[in-house]
Design an enzyme around this catalytic site. Structure first.
Site, PDB file in Angstrom:
ATOM      1  N   GLU A 192       0.799  -1.235   0.000  1.00 15.57           N
ATOM      2  CA  GLU A 192       0.000   0.000   0.000  1.00 15.57           C
ATOM      3  C   GLU A 192       0.835   1.290   0.000  1.00 15.57           C
ATOM      4  OE1 GLU A 192      -2.678  -0.610   3.309  1.00 15.57           O
ATOM      5  OE2 GLU A 192      -3.661  -2.297   2.319  1.00 15.57           O
ATOM      6  N   GLU A 220      -6.406 -10.721  -1.139  1.00 15.50           N
ATOM      7  CA  GLU A 220      -7.207 -10.551   0.084  1.00 15.50           C
ATOM      8  C   GLU A 220      -8.689 -10.498  -0.277  1.00 15.50           C
ATOM      9  OE1 GLU A 220      -5.738  -7.201   2.380  1.00 15.50           O
ATOM     10  OE2 GLU A 220      -3.667  -7.659   1.901  1.00 15.50           O
TER      11      GLU A 220
END
Ligand code: GLA
Length: 373
Positions: A158, A263
């Protein structure tokens, strides 16, 4: 005569099938064995607990695992010079014992990283060289410990903003843009055979994807060993469109890197925000209208979720050989972080197995895609 001979044989065969559980539900990992690995995220309490239903489901359905927290900086390296490897060791041992592909998640992230990493004794920001040395020590120690066992790492997590620019994290502010290249170099130094991924959410949206493409091209031009991109896959019912998922997979394939869906979950609950970002820091107050399915999911929503999952898996399969793993963020709906994010205390239904460990219509829909893409 013939009939008399056959009936004991049939009885024995039937008994054998029951005993080996052949009549049980088919496995996702078998259905997609020619396409990609099928993974799930594991909590330490699953490995130390006694939930045999859940463990049986994990072993039957999945051939890849990711740790939800065990390998993040804060849990594994809480203080300078002190590592807490017990949960990570349990996690890796489980994967080795069950012949699963073991993912390491994650080495360099702005979240779940203790503040001491970025500070000196007086609480002032450290300089570039100090932070690089800390990063290298962390990566060599953690990756080195599981060398040859953990098959792939989310090296950097991220690092991008929604507009594709680099997130102003302490890593960026103190080290500068090359902190990403350095993290990959250290990980490669620690385990030259491990797959090394960049992992993020919202890469299906064009501006952020452009940022990721630029980043990967730059890393490649510098000879940095990046092997893949993780699309987190924290999806909603209406976002992203399957065409956006396909476009993202296509664009990364063109760069010669693999794509993992890392995810995956699909949120069916009313949106608390218009944002599509899976920004862990978001937190909204619980209101009854945001939590409509406390006593069960209506059939119409079950069916819509099944269709949504079928469409997503169809998109993952579109370009054979690019997507190498699809990992769900949890096993049953009870495990999901979406019960508490971005609103605490909701009843969420984002996965393929319900709270009684039973497959949902979405599970059947995904299996059908494997049979008839
Ligand atoms: C991000 C992280 C994961 C996890 C989820 C929420 O996507 O990459 O490790 O923390 O948020 O559970």
């Amino acid at each position: 005569m013939k009939k008399n001979l056959l009936s004991p044989v049939i009885l024995i065969l039937f008994g054998g099938l029951l005993a080996t559980g052949v009549h049980a539900q088919p496995a996702l990992k078998d259905a997609f064995k020619d396409d990609f690995l099928i993974g799930t995220a594991l909590r330490d309490s699953q490995l130390t607990g006694e939930n045999t239903n859940e463990m049986a489901l994990i072993q039957a359905q999945f051939n890849a695992i990711s740790p939800d927290n065990a390998l993040k900086w804060k849990p594994v390296h809480p203080e300078p010079g002190r590592f807490n490897f017990a949960p990570a060791d349990r996690y890796v041992e489980f994967g080795v014992k069950n012949h699963m592909f073991i993912v390491g998640h994650t080495l360099v992230w702005h979240d779940q990283t203790p503040s001491w990493v970025f500070q000196d004794d007086k609480g002032n920001p450290v300089d570039r060289d100090t932070l690089l040395a800390r990063m290298r020590e962390h990566i060599l120690t953690v990756v080195g410990r599981y060398k040859g066992k953990i098959g792939g790492w989310d090296v950097v997590n991220e690092a991008l903003n929604e507009d594709g620019t680099l997130r102003q994290s302490p890593w960026l502010k103190i080290i500068g843009e090359d902190y990403i290249a350095k993290a990959f170099e250290y990980a490669h130094e620690a385990d030259p055979k491990a797959q090394l991924n960049y992992n993020d959410f919202s890469l299906e949206n064009a501006p952020k994807r452009e940022g990721a493409i630029k980043l990967i091209k730059k890393l490649q031009a510098q000879g940095v060993p990046i092997t893949g991109v993780g699309l987190e896959g924290h999806y909603k019912m209406g976002w992203p469109a399957p065409a956006q998922v396909e476009a993202a997979i296509d664009d990364f394939a063109k760069l010669g890197v693999k794509v993992a869906i890392t995810e995956l979950d699909v949120d069916v609950l009313p949106a608390a925000t218009q944002s599509q970002a899976a920004e862990v820091s978001m937190n909204f107050a619980l209101r009854a209208e945001l939590n409509p399915y406390t006593t069960g999911l209506p059939d119409s929503v079950q069916q819509a979720l099944a269709k949504r999952y079928a469409d997503l898996f169809t998109a993952f399969l579109k370009q054979p050989g690019v997507v190498n793993r699809v990992t769900f963020w949890g096993v049953t709906d009870a495990d999901s972080w979406l019960n508490n994010w971005p609103v605490r205390g909701r009843t969420a239904y984002p996965l393929l197995f319900n709270r009684d460990y039973q497959p949902k219509p979405a599970f059947e829909a995904v299996l059908k895609v494997a049979q008839h893409p």
